[in-house]
Enzyme design. Sequence first.
Site, PDB file in Angstrom:
ATOM      1  CB  ILE A   1      -0.903  -0.157   1.310  1.00 20.25           C
ATOM      2  CG1 ILE A   1      -2.170  -1.083   1.164  1.00 20.25           C
ATOM      3  CG2 ILE A   1      -1.682   1.323   1.297  1.00 20.25           C
ATOM      4  CD1 ILE A   1      -3.203  -0.630   0.263  1.00 20.25           C
TER       5      ILE A   1
ATOM      6  CB  VAL B   1       0.749   1.383  -4.570  1.00 19.42           C
ATOM      7  CG1 VAL B   1      -0.313   2.087  -5.554  1.00 19.42           C
ATOM      8  CG2 VAL B   1       1.108  -0.011  -5.364  1.00 19.42           C
ATOM      9  CD  GLU B   2      -2.152   5.324  -2.152  1.00 20.68           C
ATOM     10  OE1 GLU B   2      -1.912   6.564  -2.552  1.00 20.68           O
ATOM     11  OE2 GLU B   2      -3.177   4.733  -2.175  1.00 20.68           O
ATOM     12  CB  THR B   3       4.255   7.764  -0.683  1.00 21.78           C
ATOM     13  OG1 THR B   3       4.315   6.724   0.287  1.00 21.78           O
ATOM     14  CG2 THR B   3       2.842   8.540  -0.630  1.00 21.78           C
TER      15      THR B   3
ATOM     16  CE1 TYR C   1      -3.734   2.414  -4.514  1.00 21.96           C
ATOM     17  CE2 TYR C   1      -5.170   0.614  -3.477  1.00 21.96           C
ATOM     18  CZ  TYR C   1      -3.946   1.757  -3.552  1.00 21.96           C
ATOM     19  OH  TYR C   1      -3.475   1.956  -2.486  1.00 21.96           O
TER      20      TYR C   1
END
Length: 350
Positions: free
Chosen positions: A124, A127-129, A317
């Site tokens: 998570i 993927v996000e940052t 996603y």
Amino acid sequence: MQGPRGLAVIAGAGLSLLALAAEAALDFDPARHEAVGALVEELAEKGIERDWLEAAMRDADFQQGVLDAMAGAAERHLRWDEYREIFLQPERISRGVAFIEAHRDAFDRAEAEYGVPPEMIAAIIGVETSYGRFTGRHRVLDSLSTLAFHHPVRGDFFRGELAAFLEITREQGVDPGSLDGSYAGAMGYPQFIPTSYRAYAVDFDGDGIRDLWTNPVDAIGSVGNYFAEHGWRPGAPIYHDAEGPGDLPGRVEFNQTRPPYADIATLAGVGIVPRGELAVDREVVPLALDFEDGAYRYRVGHRNFYVITRYNHSHLYAMAVTELAEAIRDARALEATPLTPPGDDSEGAS
């Protein structure tokens, strides 16, 4: 009668007034904008100092680029192979392994407390940052103010996010103008929007502050808590691969981000058969992942797949996060496997 110069002066004055009016319409001074003043009044009644609120809103700047980015968010459809290519890169996988090793205690505690495996939490954040490396380039205050008071459809939603953001920053003694995030106001390692920050962020290192902006340990615990609060089932599968026809069956709704809704018997009736033993009345999320050659790969998502879509309402996603988590898990297992020295055939000797 005005001569040409007089007309020019009047015209210039008119343009100046228009420019001033346009500038006033795009700032967020509570004294000049009823809606902004109402938000300040609402938060002041909750106990936040009015002077602080007014100063914060005067510091906010309108950003047309934020509205443009929101308008382009529903861009062209990416096929699964295109979307997957963005995130399933060797560097992101290796960084995920390193991120877990760097914070192994936090990941182990998160798994023990929330039941979420380290590789899923890491995926998570990856993927996000990219594990906190890219947390956004927009001032959160500007983004949320622009969306709260200028978005044509979702202004009320973002007004709530702006209110939550101001409450969080005041409570934690942070200058609201100092924080960067996404164009939609998502923040920190895990890119929580402010209301999610309020609801699910945890002080996982026990220092008395819930800090998702600079503290990876709090971010790790907060992602675990988010999943647990949304119904993550420890040890349960996320998906099963399935066999299916070349053309999509028209009687099945694919790729819906809602709780499992199609039973195995119904899918079997249109030629979609999961690999593995699943009860015929088991409800799943039918997934059809498309590729450049027009072919589809079928899968069926379980309850844990649905939980991942609560983080981002996209089946692409959720599947990208899942595959990145699998890749990180496999890479960690490979690193943990001792290598047999060259020429050592003792295991096969008699």
